[in-house]
Structures are given as structure tokens and as C-alpha cells.
Design a protein around this motif. Structure first.
Motif, short mmCIF file in Angstrom:
data_model
loop_
_atom_site.label_atom_id
_atom_site.label_comp_id
_atom_site.label_asym_id
_atom_site.label_seq_id
_atom_site.Cartn_x
_atom_site.Cartn_y
_atom_site.Cartn_z
N HIS A 59 1.10 -0.19 7.27
CA HIS A 59 0.23 -1.02 7.73
C HIS A 59 -0.43 -0.63 7.42
CE1 HIS A 59 3.63 -4.07 9.26
NE2 HIS A 59 4.20 -2.72 9.58
N ARG B 34 -6.22 -14.14 -5.90
CA ARG B 34 -5.62 -15.15 -7.14
C ARG B 34 -6.49 -15.07 -8.01
NH1 ARG B 34 -1.78 -12.17 -6.29
NH2 ARG B 34 0.18 -12.69 -5.77
N VAL C 114 -3.18 -7.07 -7.78
CA VAL C 114 -1.94 -6.55 -7.55
C VAL C 114 -1.93 -6.48 -6.49
CG1 VAL C 114 -0.30 -5.10 -8.43
CG2 VAL C 114 -1.93 -5.98 -9.82
N LEU C 115 -2.85 -6.15 -5.49
CA LEU C 115 -2.76 -5.23 -4.14
C LEU C 115 -3.23 -6.08 -2.93
CD1 LEU C 115 -3.89 -1.55 -5.08
CD2 LEU C 115 -1.60 -2.55 -4.15
N ASP C 116 -3.52 -6.84 -3.33
CA ASP C 116 -4.09 -8.30 -2.48
C ASP C 116 -3.41 -9.48 -2.67
OD1 ASP C 116 -5.14 -9.61 0.13
OD2 ASP C 116 -7.59 -8.12 -0.14
N PRO C 117 -2.55 -10.11 -1.73
CA PRO C 117 -2.18 -11.29 -2.36
C PRO C 117 -3.23 -12.73 -2.10
CG PRO C 117 -1.24 -10.17 -0.52
CD PRO C 117 -1.90 -9.43 -0.78
N ARG C 118 -4.18 -12.01 -0.79
CA ARG C 118 -4.95 -13.37 -1.69
C ARG C 118 -6.28 -13.61 -2.18
NH1 ARG C 118 -7.56 -9.90 4.20
NH2 ARG C 118 -6.88 -8.51 2.52
N PHE D 107 -7.79 -1.04 -0.09
CA PHE D 107 -8.67 -1.74 -1.66
C PHE D 107 -9.26 -0.75 -1.13
CE2 PHE D 107 -5.97 -4.92 0.80
CZ PHE D 107 -5.38 -4.68 -0.56
N ARG E 202 -1.74 0.50 3.64
CA ARG E 202 -1.56 -0.41 2.37
C ARG E 202 -2.89 -1.26 2.54
NH1 ARG E 202 3.51 -3.24 1.51
NH2 ARG E 202 2.77 -4.81 -0.14
N ASN E 203 -3.90 -1.68 3.76
CA ASN E 203 -5.29 -2.63 3.95
C ASN E 203 -6.29 -1.09 3.51
OD1 ASN E 203 -4.83 -4.78 5.03
ND2 ASN E 203 -3.20 -3.88 5.63
#
Lengths: 370, 345
Positions: free
Chosen positions: B259, B341, B335-339, B266, B262-263
Motif C-alpha cells: 500500500h 490520464r 502508468v502508475l497513478d490511475p488518477r 511517485f 506504491r503511493n
């Protein structure tokens, strides 16, 4: 990654919900939990939590006691800093290791204070689950909601990956998330606040908890959504036979949904009763003051509220005796001794020497003392 | 905000009139790449003009350097004319630019070798050096930061704090000399200087590269460890999703790795990307110390001989690396952060 999201998911919603996978779990009728009859599910006695902050000792919880019957909904009411959140996090074993916890928390007869982390971890998300205040911050922003539910499912069952997936979708349907199959593959930011809170509840239900703690679970939501989530919680509570502790600062919410209410002030319970009893005969001056601060439609326009003067006490320097004494209009020298939380009337407990409306005038303290 | 609303899905256009090309250029990621590369053009122009100007401020020119101190002014003037150095600076720059935009970086003034050949020889050396330095620093920093963040204030946290503070306060060329002294001179495990191409064997090549890449990689490792450890601890202590994960019954290591890390990644990626630009400049000194025939060494020699064509080539490469590194970082976010785009405005 992005390509995956544009794929239209097959209308497979019905595939999982009927038959095949663990229908007994989600759809089961409220089981009368064996062995729990007559025994309280949670017994908290003399709970104290102390933090050390900047060299000062902060007493967040000061001798809190309450009991919770299985399958019931209880509200813990109090303002910020009254210790309601801290005490429930103590119950979950979620406090930082720097917190000094003493007293007793028994869950189903088992002492939780001092329980090894390994055992505590099994309980967390298993028998005891929690839903938090802000669903926008409580979900991992980088994980699909499906993965976040599946994680909880797999921790508390021996389902394989596919089984856990099916169970997670089932849980999403149980919490009435629209288009559960599709939402499974979405990220938290793609959902509305209410939907996120439904996901949080689905996560909490993954371990089939016997106790669900909703820590201000509707505070961050707008009023309509708030009602929907509360209805859902009540329905699930009855259907799954869980006990629910609802932590809130909202007396109205507690009055509408909970069967029992515990009012907290400065880290201790000051009044406790079945909801009906409590609101019909408020005894503790603090609870009385809280009720007086609720705006009502039939109130005289432009009239002033009975605002309680002063601030809640500094938790690192609590006043001697009753913590409400400095702000209480009925306070006397007797109040320099802390009043115990005692069952003065059937099922109605309060901690006060001078309860409101109990008998003529204000009782002499000594009559009540043990 | 209603809890039941669902967002309608925009169907992918299947209209045959929409050509394949428009669909491709319509890709937001591609648009970002094109935009960034176009932005690189003014950057390149600015950097090369600046370099050219600074170089012209240094006394002496390539002709004087080639002929040495005893040369007569007539000889120098003759060579200047042959090399085209008698032309005004603007003309020389524009001539160079004309070649550069067509992909011809010109010939070295000093060696007459085509610059592209020189780069082909030297780029792999610097590339390997930087790559190994990053590899060493990240492969060490991530586990050490995780260990430290698992128990803030614990023994691992303290040790890593001491080591990284030490590493951050030592300049990399000092560290390089210490490494040479210990591992090459005293212990004799590794060569002190020199480069062995990859064709002569992987191990021999690595042997030569370990000390220089460690000299660059160690301070980086210290920096990344501190940075990642701090970010992880922040996530663990302040973020509610961590509490949710713990409330699910997830073990403390899993919370940290699955958890929080992953955050935290970035932030780490941003720092690594920003570092790359600075790092490639840092290779200049290290290549000098370890006698590695890389871009940095080439740049230094070219400055000494006032070989502006070669200097420009090195500068262009450095600037390009910085631009591309930033672009890659931005793409990695997506790629890593779905927020995130791109192009979704």
C-alpha cells in the motif's frame, strides 16, 4: 492499462450472484450467533488511553466503560476530542505503539488489551471491522476497488483468486453498488462519495464481522447520501446479525438509528441508556446542554441558543473531579469528586451528582454515592 | 452527487472516415510526447547558443591550441582561416546549426573525426556508468528505506540515517578517491582506473565499472533512502488508506510494501528523473578520475582545445537526456497513478 478500461464488460452480473459461489455467505439470514445469548459481545471496563505529545501526557480516554449486546446498534456520541474515535481504535488495536492503553476490553469473552499482534490481526477485518469517516481518503488511490476488497476477502477466508473475485462482486452487490461487475475494475477516484463508502462497507463485510464500527461513517457525505448509507448499515446489521458501534457527533442521527446511546465527554462515558429512555429523560447536564444546542423549527426566531460556556477541558490537564464541572451550571463542591457511572434507573446510567430532572431540585450527592 | 449515477462510456469510434492517422495522433500520450519534443527545440537552441557564447568568452581558440605556444601569429591566422575560425561567431553558429538540424553534428575541429563517430564510441561508456549508478542506488535504497520505515526510530532506521547522512556530506570525487584507496590500492580487488569494453568480457567490463558507478551511486543511494524513508513514514502515519488496510487485517509489512510503497513511488520517480539531468553532468569528474572514455571526458578535453563542435555535441546530448528523462517521468506517472490520464482535461 487505459485500454482495459474501455472494454465493455460482459453482462456477467447474474453469473456469480446465483448459485455457484458461496451464496450462503452473502445471502444468509441473520444467524443467532451461538454462544452469544445473554453475554455481551463487547465489555469495556475502565479503558484509559494516554498519549505523550511534546512531553505532555494527553489523556484521550479516561476510564471508559460500556457494554454492547450482540446484534444491536449502539451510538457513541461526543464532540471532537471526547475520545470516541480513540476508544474504538483501541478496540481495533489500531493505535500507534506510543499510546499507553490500560483497563479492559473484552470481545466475546476474550481480553483484547495485550493480545499479541498476530491474534489481533486475525480479529481485525475478521470478527471486528471498521468503516471510516472520509471514504475519499480511506481507499488506496492506486488500487482498483476490486483488488482492495479481494485483499480483505483473501485474508479472512481460504478462497482462491477466482473465488475471492466472485465473493468481492457479491459484496459489492450486497452494499448495492450499481454495476458491481464493472465497478470492480475501477479506481476510487472514479466513484462518488456515497459509492466509495459503499465500497468501504463491502471491505468491512469481507470478513463477516460480528462487530462493525462505523467511525463517523456518514459525516463526510451529503445529507441524502448519509441517509442512504445509514439505511444500508441498519439493513445489513439486521440481515447479517452484526453488532454495530456507530461513532458520531450527531445526536439526531443516533436518535434515529441506534438502540443504545453512550454519551462521552473528556474521555469518559457520562450517560448511557436505550435511545428512547435517554432522549425522554436526559439526566446528565452535558447531554442536556447538547440537546439544547440543536436548532429546532419551532424555536422563537432570533432567540439565542443555550450555548454551554467554555471549552472542553484540556486533555493534558483535566480538572479535578467531574470533567464537566467548570462548565456546568449545577456544579457544587461535591463535583470535586468524580461521579461514577452508575445505573441510577433501570438501564439508564449516568455520571453526575446533580442530574437534571431526577427528583425535585438537585439530589444531594451522598444519596447516590456508593 | 447521487450515489447511483453511472458515467456513460464513450464508445471508441469505428467510423471508417476517421483515418488511422487521426486516431493515432489523437492519443493523449502521443500528444504529450510530441508536445514535449517540440518544447525541446527552444531548449536546445537556448542551450547551444549559451554554450557557444560562453566558449567564445574563454581566451584562445582551437587554432592556437593546435599550434602550441611557439606558433607565429601568421601560422595561427592561416589555420584560423582553414578552420573557418575567422568568421564571425554568429556565422559559425548558424553554420553549425544548419548541419545539426539535418543530423550532421560536424567534424571535430581538432581531430577532424566526425562527431557522430566520437559519440558512438563514448556514449555507451557514460550510459553504462549512469545506468549502473542508478541500479546500485535504487536496488539498495528501496529495501533499506523499507526496513527503516517499518520501524521509525528503530535500529535499522538509525543506522540508515547515520550512513545516509555521511554519504550525503561527502562529495562524490572525494568518495571516488577513498574507494580507489581502499578497493584498488589497499585490497587490490578492483582496478583503479581504465575502461574495458563489453566485448572483452562482461566481468572484466563490470570490474572496471564498479568503483566509478559506486562513487556516483552511493550518494544517490543515500539521498533516495532518506527521501523514500521519509515519504513512506508520512504515508504510514498520515494516510487513512493505511489505517483501512490495517483494519482489514493486513500485516504491517504488506501494508508498507503493497500500500504505502506504491503511493510513495511517485515521489521517488520524480526525484530519480530530476536527478538524471544533474547526474550526467556529474559524470564529468568521475570519468576524469577513473580515466573512462565517456562523454564527460570528451567534453573536458574539447573545452581545453576550444573544440566548439564537440562541446556543442556533448551539450546537446546532456540537454536531450534531461528532456527525455522528464518526459519518461511524466509518462510513468500515467502508468502508475490511475488518477492521471493525459489529455482527459
Amino acid at each position: 492499462m487505459s485500454g482495459e478500461r474501455t472494454v465493455a464488460y460482459p453482462a456477467g452480473d447474474t453469473l456469480v450472484s446465483e448459485g455457484v459461489i458461496a451464496p450462503a455467505r452473502a445471502g444468509r439470514p441473520a444467524p443467532a450467533r451461538a454462544g452469544a445469548a445473554g453475554e455481551p459481545l463487547v465489555v469495556v471496563e475502565g479503558l484509559r488511553v494516554q498519549f505523550t505529545r511534546g512531553g505532555r501526557k494527553v489523556n484521550a480516554v479516561n476510564g471508559l466503560s460500556y457494554r454492547l449486546e450482540p446484534g444491536t446498534m449502539m451510538a457513541i456520541i461526543g464532540e471532537s476530542g471526547s475520545g470516541k474515535s480513540v476508544s474504538s481504535r483501541a478496540l481495533m488495536g489500531l493505535l500507534p505503539p506510543t499510546a499507553k492503553i490500560s483497563g479492559s476490553i473484552r470481545f466475546d469473552g476474550r481480553e483484547l488489551i495485550g493480545l499479541p499482534e498476530k491474534d489481533m490481526r486475525e480479529l481485525r477485518g475478521g470478527d471486528i471491522a471498521m468503516v471510516f469517516q472520509d471514504p475519499a481518503r480511506s481507499l488506496n488511490p492506486t488500487m482498483k476497488i476490486g483488488a482492495q476488497i479481494t485483499e480483505a476477502v483473501r485474508l479472512h477466508s481460504d478462497l482462491d483468486k477466482r473465488g475471492a473475485h466472485a465473493r468481492a462482486v457479491e459484496l459489492l452487490k450486497l452494499v448495492r453498488l450499481p454495476a458491481a461487475e464493472r465497478r470492480f475494475h475501477e479506481y476510487p477516484h472514479q466513484l462518488s462519495g456515497g459509492m466509495r463508502q459503499r465500497v468501504m462497507i463491502a471491505i468491512a463485510l469481507a470478513g463477516e464481522p460480528r462487530l462493525l464500527i462505523a467511525d463517523e461513517a456518514t459525516t463526510a457525505l451529503d445529507v441524502t447520501t448519509q441517509a442512504q448509507i445509514m439505511e444500508l448499515l441498519v439493513e445489513l446489521q439486521q440481515r447479517l446479525g452484526m453488532a454495530v458501534i456507530m461513532i458520531s457527533h450527531d445526536l439526531g442521527l443516533a436518535a434515529s438509528y441506534a438502540q443504545h446511546v453512550v454519551v462521552m465527554y473528556a474521555g469518559r462515558a457520562v450517560e448511557q441508556a436505550p435511545t428512547q429512555t435517554l432522549f425522554a429523560n436526559v439526566r446528565m447536564p452535558y447531554t442536556h446542554a447538547l440537546l439544547g444546542a440543536i436548532p429546532a423549527l419551532d424555536r422563537e426566531p432570533h432567540s439565542l441558543f443555550d450555548v454551554t460556556p467554555g471549552q472542553p477541558p484540556d486533555l493534558s490537564a483535566l480538572p479535578k473531579g467531574c470533567p464537566f464541572r467548570p462548565r456546568c451550571q449545577y456544579a457544587t463542591d461535591t463535583c470535586l469528586q468524580a461521579p461514577p457511572l452508575t445505573e441510577h434507573e433501570p438501564e439508564h446510567l449516568w455520571a453526575c451528582w446533580h442530574p437534571v430532572g431526577a427528583g425535585a431540585g438537585h439530589n444531594s450527592a451522598n444519596g447516590e454515592q456508593r | 452527487m447521487t450515489a447511483t449515477a453511472t458515467t456513460p462510456r464513450v464508445p471508441v469510434s469505428r467510423d471508417p472516415r476517421v483515418s488511422r492517422l487521426t486516431r493515432v495522433t489523437g492519443s493523449p500520450v502521443l500528444r504529450l510526447i510530441v508536445k514535449r519534443l517540440l518544447m525541446a527545440v527552444p531548449i536546445m537552441l537556448g542551450v547551444t547558443i549559451l554554450t557557444f557564447w560562453v566558449l567564445s568568452l574563454i581566451p584562445g581558440n582551437a587554432a592556437e591550441q593546435l599550434l602550441g605556444a611557439e606558433a607565429t601569429p601568421e601560422d595561427v591566422a592561416l589555420l584560423e582561416r582553414q578552420l573557418g575560425l575567422d568568421q564571425p561567431g554568429v556565422v559559425r553558429y548558424l553554420e553549425w546549426l544548419q548541419g545539426a538540424v539535418t543530423g550532421d553534428l560536424g567534424n571535430s575541429i581538432v581531430s577532424r573525426q566526425p562527431v557522430s563517430d566520437v559519440l558512438a564510441d563514448r556514449l555507451p561508456v557514460t550510459g553504462e556508468l549512469v545506468l549502473l549508478a542508478f541500479l546500485i542506488s535504487l536496488v539498495l535504497a528501496i529495501p533499506v528505506a523499507l526496513l527503516a520505515a517499518h520501524k521509525p526510530g528503530g535500529i535499522m532506521d538509525r543506522i540508515s540515517m547515520v550512513v545516509s547522512t555521511l554519504g550525503l556530506s561527502v562529495a562524490n570525487y572525494v568518495l571516488a578517491l577513498i574507494l580507489v584507496l581502499v578497493f584498488a590500492v589497499t585490497l587490490g580487488w578492483l582496478p583503479a582506473i581504465g575502461y574495458v569494453p563489453l566485448e572483452d568480457g562482461l566481468w572484466a567490463n563490470l570490474e572496471a565499472m564498479i568503483l566509478p558507478s559506486a562513487a556516483i551511486g552511493f550518494p544517490l543511494f543515500c539521498f533516495y533512502t532518506r527521501f523514500l524513508r521519509g515519504d513512506l513514514v508520512d504515508q504510514m502515519q498520515q494516510e487513512e488508506y493505511v489505517t483501512t488496510a490495517r483494519a482489514k487485517g493486513v500485516g504491517s509489512w504488506s501494508v508498507l510494501i503493497k500500500h504505502a510503497f506504491r503511493n510513495s513511488s511517485f515521489g521517488l520517480i520524480t526525484v530519480v528523473g530530476l536527478n538524471l539531468g544533474a547526474l550526467i553532468g556529474g559524470t564529468v569528474i568521475i570519468e576524469q578520475i577513473f580515466a573512462l572514455p565517456g562523454i564527460g571526458q570528451m567534453l573536458l578535453q574539447a573545452i581545453n582545445t576550444r573544440d566548439f563542435v564537440v562541446v556543442q555535441a556533448a551539450v546537446v546530448i546532456f540537454a536531450l537526456v534531461a528532456v527525455v528523462a522528464n518526459l519518461v517521468v511524466d509518462l510513468l506517472y500515467a502508468v502508475l497513478d490511475p488518477r492521471i490520464r493525459y489529455g482527459s482535461r
